[in-house]
Scaffold this active site. Structure first.
Site, PDB file in Angstrom:
ATOM      1  N   ASP A  20      21.513  63.268  -9.957  1.00  0.00           N
ATOM      2  CA  ASP A  20      22.421  62.391  -9.209  1.00  0.00           C
ATOM      3  C   ASP A  20      22.449  61.050  -9.938  1.00  0.00           C
ATOM      4  O   ASP A  20      21.638  60.798 -10.842  1.00  0.00           O
ATOM      5  CB  ASP A  20      21.913  62.205  -7.769  1.00  0.00           C
ATOM      6  N   SER A  21      23.328  60.171  -9.502  1.00  0.00           N
ATOM      7  CA  SER A  21      23.363  58.828 -10.076  1.00  0.00           C
ATOM      8  C   SER A  21      22.121  58.028  -9.673  1.00  0.00           C
ATOM      9  O   SER A  21      21.761  57.076 -10.355  1.00  0.00           O
ATOM     10  CB  SER A  21      24.606  58.094  -9.587  1.00  0.00           C
ATOM     11  N   TYR A  52      28.052  55.700  -9.648  1.00  0.00           N
ATOM     12  CA  TYR A  52      29.083  56.489 -10.318  1.00  0.00           C
ATOM     13  C   TYR A  52      30.412  56.368  -9.549  1.00  0.00           C
ATOM     14  O   TYR A  52      31.488  56.482 -10.127  1.00  0.00           O
ATOM     15  CB  TYR A  52      28.710  57.982 -10.312  1.00  0.00           C
ATOM     16  N   GLY A  53      30.284  56.185  -8.241  1.00  0.00           N
ATOM     17  CA  GLY A  53      31.438  56.325  -7.345  1.00  0.00           C
ATOM     18  C   GLY A  53      32.577  55.352  -7.549  1.00  0.00           C
ATOM     19  O   GLY A  53      33.684  55.589  -7.081  1.00  0.00           O
ATOM     20  N   CYS A  83      25.381  65.346  -6.832  1.00  0.00           N
ATOM     21  CA  CYS A  83      26.202  64.143  -6.743  1.00  0.00           C
ATOM     22  C   CYS A  83      27.636  64.615  -6.542  1.00  0.00           C
ATOM     23  O   CYS A  83      28.161  65.366  -7.378  1.00  0.00           O
ATOM     24  CB  CYS A  83      26.079  63.361  -8.052  1.00  0.00           C
ATOM     25  N   GLU A 163      20.915  52.763  -1.136  1.00  0.00           N
ATOM     26  CA  GLU A 163      20.027  52.436  -2.262  1.00  0.00           C
ATOM     27  C   GLU A 163      19.128  51.239  -1.926  1.00  0.00           C
ATOM     28  O   GLU A 163      18.047  51.086  -2.469  1.00  0.00           O
ATOM     29  CB  GLU A 163      20.844  52.137  -3.527  1.00  0.00           C
ATOM     30  N   CYS A 199      28.958  62.419   0.108  1.00  0.00           N
ATOM     31  CA  CYS A 199      28.191  61.692  -0.901  1.00  0.00           C
ATOM     32  C   CYS A 199      26.735  61.942  -0.532  1.00  0.00           C
ATOM     33  O   CYS A 199      26.375  61.840   0.652  1.00  0.00           O
ATOM     34  CB  CYS A 199      28.521  60.204  -0.849  1.00  0.00           C
ATOM     35  N   THR A 200      25.928  62.270  -1.517  1.00  0.00           N
ATOM     36  CA  THR A 200      24.544  62.659  -1.190  1.00  0.00           C
ATOM     37  C   THR A 200      23.690  61.475  -0.730  1.00  0.00           C
ATOM     38  O   THR A 200      22.565  61.671  -0.278  1.00  0.00           O
ATOM     39  CB  THR A 200      23.884  63.377  -2.386  1.00  0.00           C
ATOM     40  N   HIS A 201      24.231  60.264  -0.824  1.00  0.00           N
ATOM     41  CA  HIS A 201      23.515  59.110  -0.256  1.00  0.00           C
ATOM     42  C   HIS A 201      23.702  59.021   1.259  1.00  0.00           C
ATOM     43  O   HIS A 201      22.906  58.384   1.939  1.00  0.00           O
ATOM     44  CB  HIS A 201      24.023  57.801  -0.873  1.00  0.00           C
TER      45      HIS A 201
HETATM   46  N1  DGL Z   1      25.381  60.159  -4.580  1.00  0.00           N
HETATM   47  C1  DGL Z   1      26.585  60.240  -5.318  1.00  0.00           C
HETATM   48  C2  DGL Z   1      27.605  61.126  -4.655  1.00  0.00           C
HETATM   49  O1  DGL Z   1      27.210  62.089  -4.014  1.00  0.00           O
HETATM   50  C3  DGL Z   1      27.216  59.019  -5.886  1.00  0.00           C
HETATM   51  C4  DGL Z   1      26.831  57.675  -5.452  1.00  0.00           C
HETATM   52  C5  DGL Z   1      27.306  56.671  -6.494  1.00  0.00           C
HETATM   53  O2  DGL Z   1      26.648  56.611  -7.534  1.00  0.00           O
HETATM   54  O3  DGL Z   1      28.322  56.023  -6.272  1.00  0.00           O
HETATM   55  O4  DGL Z   1      28.783  60.931  -4.792  1.00  0.00           O
END
Ligand code: DGL
Length: 282
Positions: A20-21, A52-53, A83, A163, A199-201
Site C-alpha cells: 500500500d502507499s 497516492y490518492g 491499495c 495516517e 480506500c484501505t485507510h
Molecule cells: N490506502 C490507499 C487506497 O486504498 C491510498 C491512500 C493514499 O495514499 O492516498 O486507496
C-alpha cells in the site's frame, strides 16, 4: 513480529507480498492473517510517496510497479495490491508484468463484497480522488450488477486523518459529515443502502463514518473478501502453506520506521516496534 523470513525459493513457504502507499493496507494484512494464520506475509508501505490518492495515474502506476517489483525480487508467491488507488490504475499492468504470479486487487474484491450485501443496488463509494477519477469501482460494480446506481465521493483528507491516527472525535466526524453530505441527500431521494470503504485507510474511521451515515447504510470493506480470494487462489495453485505452524509477518517501509510502527499499531490492533520495520529504498 520479525524482519527475517525463512528462505524457501519456489515453495509454498514463500511469503505473500502485500503493498500500500502507507499503513492503510495493514487492514488487509490483518484480514488475510485472520483467515490464513499459517501464511508468511511481507508488507511494504510506500510511505515516502504517500499519498497516492492525489497523484496522477501515471505516477501511481510507476510507484505501484516499483513496489511490486521489490516484493517480487524478495521471492513472494502472490501479490496483494492492498491499495484501492493502485488497484484502480495499475492492476492490469501488474498482472501482465508479473504473470504467472497471482495478483489480487482490492477494487474487484470490494465490488464483489458490496453486490452481495446491497439490496437496492444504490451504492456509494468513498475513495481517493485518483480512484474516483478513473471510475474503476463503478465499472467493477456494474460488471457484476448492471442495474446498480453508483455514486462515488473522493475523500482524500480521510487518508491524512488515518495516517495521523485521528480516527474518532468531533473533528473527524465534521470532516466525514462534509464529505458525506451529498451522499446523504442522495440517500433521502434514492434509498442508498451500502457504502463501500474504497480506500484501505478508511476502515480505521469506520465508527465515525457509520455514525454519520446512519444505521440503514451498511459499510462494506474489501479486507475479508480479499482474504477469501487469496485463500482460493493459494488452494488452486497448490501454494497454500501448512496451517499447523504460525506464519510470520515482516514489514518494510520507504520512510520513517518509527512513524510506520506507531501508526501501524493502530491499524493492526497490536504493538509493532520500529525495529520490526525494515527501511527500504525503491
Ligand atoms: N490506502 C490507499 C487506497 O486504498 C491510498 C491512500 C493514499 O495514499 O492516498 O486507496
Amino acid at each position: 513480529m520479525s524482519t527475517k523470513l525463512p528462505a524457501n525459493p519456489g515453495g509454498a513457504d514463500r511469503p505473500i507480498g502485500i503493498f500500500d502507499s502507507g499503513v492503510g493496507g495493514l487492514t488487509v494484512l490483518k484480514a488475510v492473517r485472520a483467515r490464513l494464520p499459517g501464511e508468511h506475509l511481507l508488507y511494504l508501505g510506500d510511505t515516502a510517496r504517500l499519498p497516492y490518492g492525489t497523484k496522477s495515474a501515471e505516477s501511481v502506476s510507476r510507484y505501484a510497479l516499483q513496489a511490486a517489483t521489490h516484493l517480487v525480487e524478495r521471492g513472494v508467491k502472490m501479490l496483494v495490491i492492498a491499495c484501492n488507488t493502485a488497484s484502480a490504475v495499475a492492476m492490469p499492468a501488474l498482472t501482465r508484468e508479473f504473470a504467472p504470479l497471482p495478483v489480487v486487487g482490492v477494487v474487484e474484491a470490494g465490488a464483489e463484497a458490496v453486490v452481495r450485501v446491497s439490496k437496492s443496488g444504490h451504492i456509494a463509494v468513498l475513495a481517493t480522488e485518483s480512484t474516483v477519477r478513473g471510475g474503476a469501482y463503478a465499472r467493477a460494480i456494474k460488471a457484476r450488477r448492471p442495474d446498480a446506481r453508483v455514486f462515488s465521493q473522493a475523500c482524500s483528507l480521510l487518508v491524512a486523518l488515518a495516517e495521523e491516527g485521528w480516527t474518532r472525535g468531533p473533528l473527524v466526524e465534521a470532516v466525514v459529515r462534509e464529505y458525506l453530505h451529498p451522499l446523504l441527500e442522495e440517500k433521502k431521494r434514492d434509498g442508498l443502502d451500502c457504502l463501500v470503504l474504497g480506500c484501505t485507510h478508511f476502515p480505521l474511521l469506520r465508527e465515525a463514518i457509520a455514525h454519520v451515515a446512519g444505521p440503514e447504510v451498511a459499510l462494506v470493506d474489501s479486507g475479508e473478501t480479499v482474504a477469501l480470494v487469496v485463500e482460493k487462489l493459494l488452494a488452486e495453485q497448490k501454494l497454500r502453506r501448512s496451517q499447523n505452524a504460525k506464519g510470520d509477518a515482516c514489514f518494510l517501509a520507504t520512510d520513517g520506521a518509527e512513524r510506520f510502527a506507531r501508526v501501524g499499531s493502530l491499524f493492526l490492533g497490536e504493538p509493532l516496534a520500529a525495529q520490526d520495520v525494515e527501511p527500504v529504498d525503491l
